[in-house]
Write an enzyme that holds these catalytic residues in place. Structure first.
Site, PDB file in Angstrom:
ATOM      1  N   TYR A 128      -2.802  -8.731   1.391  1.00 39.06           N
ATOM      2  CA  TYR A 128      -2.830  -7.461   0.658  1.00 39.06           C
ATOM      3  C   TYR A 128      -2.919  -7.743  -0.838  1.00 39.06           C
ATOM      4  O   TYR A 128      -2.182  -8.583  -1.360  1.00 39.06           O
ATOM      5  CB  TYR A 128      -1.557  -6.659   0.948  1.00 39.06           C
ATOM      6  CG  TYR A 128      -1.444  -5.409   0.099  1.00 39.06           C
ATOM      7  CD1 TYR A 128      -1.921  -4.189   0.561  1.00 39.06           C
ATOM      8  CD2 TYR A 128      -0.885  -5.457  -1.173  1.00 39.06           C
ATOM      9  CE1 TYR A 128      -1.851  -3.047  -0.224  1.00 39.06           C
ATOM     10  CE2 TYR A 128      -0.813  -4.319  -1.972  1.00 39.06           C
ATOM     11  CZ  TYR A 128      -1.292  -3.121  -1.493  1.00 39.06           C
ATOM     12  OH  TYR A 128      -1.229  -2.003  -2.272  1.00 39.06           O
ATOM     13  N   GLU A 131      -6.943  -1.111  -4.599  1.00 38.97           N
ATOM     14  CA  GLU A 131      -6.341  -1.870  -3.509  1.00 38.97           C
ATOM     15  C   GLU A 131      -7.401  -2.539  -2.646  1.00 38.97           C
ATOM     16  O   GLU A 131      -8.436  -1.932  -2.383  1.00 38.97           O
ATOM     17  CB  GLU A 131      -5.570  -0.850  -2.659  1.00 38.97           C
ATOM     18  CG  GLU A 131      -4.485  -1.389  -1.788  1.00 38.97           C
ATOM     19  CD  GLU A 131      -3.817  -0.228  -1.027  1.00 38.97           C
ATOM     20  OE1 GLU A 131      -2.733   0.197  -1.433  1.00 38.97           O
ATOM     21  OE2 GLU A 131      -4.408   0.240  -0.034  1.00 38.97           O
TER      22      GLU A 131
END
Ligand code: GDP
Ligand code: MN
Length: 381
Positions: free
Chosen positions: A101, A189
């Site tokens: 992530y 993101e």
């Protein structure tokens, strides 16, 4: 403003982030044609402004172009978190060895963009934060200097022990930071950032949230807005120059000033109710705004009571009263309305309202309690 994955990927790809080839389709036919052009297995991905598409069945692998057509047909038109899928991204499939992530958020506490990275990617980062916070590295960036190479390497090594992979990741960190700053993001993101079976570090998903206040000076970013993918009531409110956010409760709130609107929602909660929306009609004197506000609030079938909370400073309470009278004449209300107003031209406003059959008070506590009781049928604490 949120943009779609395919749009965020175009921005990142232009900055050099490795991203599998892909194109957007609005029909199953197009999806098949794209899969044929790509010439390998593809992933068909719903383009909606919602996370967790994978879990909701909105991300599907297709081995052949025919299968891509079937998967696209299944995904197009499906609903994810109340949003209808109108576009799919058809993109070359990757063989995943590991998922990480990488995100940047604008952090109010440090007043800086903060990198958040974790080798435990793919799934909910909120879950990782709650159960294994040691697997997340948070790194605030001083925008005067930007992301420094040593910081980028530290982020890279938090994800991968291997030097080549850490370097590849650190390069992507820099590109993501550039995208974040250039596009006026409040969030950017990549989840997952993967290592594929050949050892390449690749971005498989991308998400960007843009600060609405940054759009005026970024017409190219503003043009990415897809109104068909947004909550219809929020689109209507934006076009009427109202600040509106739809929520899940049943007390429709119409307030002037963001601070008072927040306080009103707090008080609704305090008395055991749930606001149906945040709405700030702003500081101007304009009955038309009230008419638009009421139209938007009453179009939500969850609303069981409408609460006006107006503090008249620049806003004249008589303008609001006239707005309420005009709006309810055009469209008679089907739910009760509770009106609290005080301040500029209060006496005139009260007179207008009582002459037109509306009760109003100047006490905020009393009004909120009454609205909650009406919305819950007296069941709230
Ligand atoms: P999200 O659920 O909305 O975040 O959508 P993602 O694009 O992140 O996809 C969800 C999950 O699907 C990823 O975490 C992967 O596990 C899987 N996935 C997505 N693309 C691919 C791919 O190209 N190959 C494989 N094997 N899995 C993929
Ligand atoms: Mn994802």
């Amino acid at each position: 403003m949120n943009i779609h994955e395919y749009q965020a990927k175009e921005i990142l790809r232009a900055l050099g982030v490795p991203i599998p080839a892909g194109e957007v389709a609005t029909t199953a036919d197009e999806a098949e044609a794209i899969a044929r052009r790509i010439g390998s297995q593809v992933v068909v991905k719903a383009q909606v402004h919602a996370g967790g598409r994978g879990k909701a069945g909105g991300v599907k692998l297709a081995k052949t172009p025919e299968e891509a057509r079937e998967k696209a047909a299944a995904i197009l038109g499906m609903q994810i978190k109340g949003l209808v899928v109108q576009k799919v991204l058809v993109t070359a499939a990757s063989d995943i060895a590991s998922e990480a992530y990488v995100g940047i958020i604008l952090d109010r506490a440090t007043r800086k963009p903060v990198f958040m990275v974790s080798p435990a990617g793919g799934i909910d980062i909120e879950e990782v934060a709650a159960t294994t916070p040691e697997k997340i590295l948070k790194l605030p960036i001083d925008t005067r200097y930007g992301l420094q190479p040593y910081q980028a390497m530290r982020l890279g090594f938090f994800l991968y022990d291997d030097l080549a992979k850490a370097r590849a990741a650190s390069k992507i960190m820099g590109q993501l930071y550039t995208a974040f700053m250039q596009s006026g993001c409040s969030l950017a993101e990549i989840n997952p950032l993967i290592v594929d079976t050949a050892g390449n570090v690749v971005a498989l998903d991308a998400k960007m949230g843009i600060d609405d206040n940054e759009l005026d000076r970024r017409p190219a970013i503003a043009a990415l807005r897809d109104e068909t993918a947004e909550e219809p009531s929020e689109v209507a409110a934006r076009n009427a120059n109202l600040t509106f956010i739809k929520l899940d409760g049943n007390v429709g709130c119409c307030v002037n000033g963001a601070g008072l609107a927040m306080a009103t929602m707090d008080l609704v909660k305090y008395y055991g109710g749930d606001p149906a929306n945040f709405l700030d009609i702003g500081g101007s004197s304009n009955p038309e705004k009230v008419v638009n506000a009421l139209r938007i609030i009453t179009s939500d079938p969850n609303v069981k009571c409408i609460l006006f909370n107006i503090f008249g400073g620049i806003t004249r309470t008589d303008d609001v009263a006239n707005g309420i009278v005009t709006a309810t004449r055009q469209n008679p209300l089907k739910v009760p309305i509770v009106i609290r107003l005080t301040g500029t031209n209060e006496e005139i406003a009260m007179k207008i309202l009582s002459e037109n059959g509306f009760a109003a008070s100047s006490d905020m506590d009393e009004a909120v309690q009454k609205a909650v009781a009406l919305a819950t049928g007296g069941k709230a604490a």
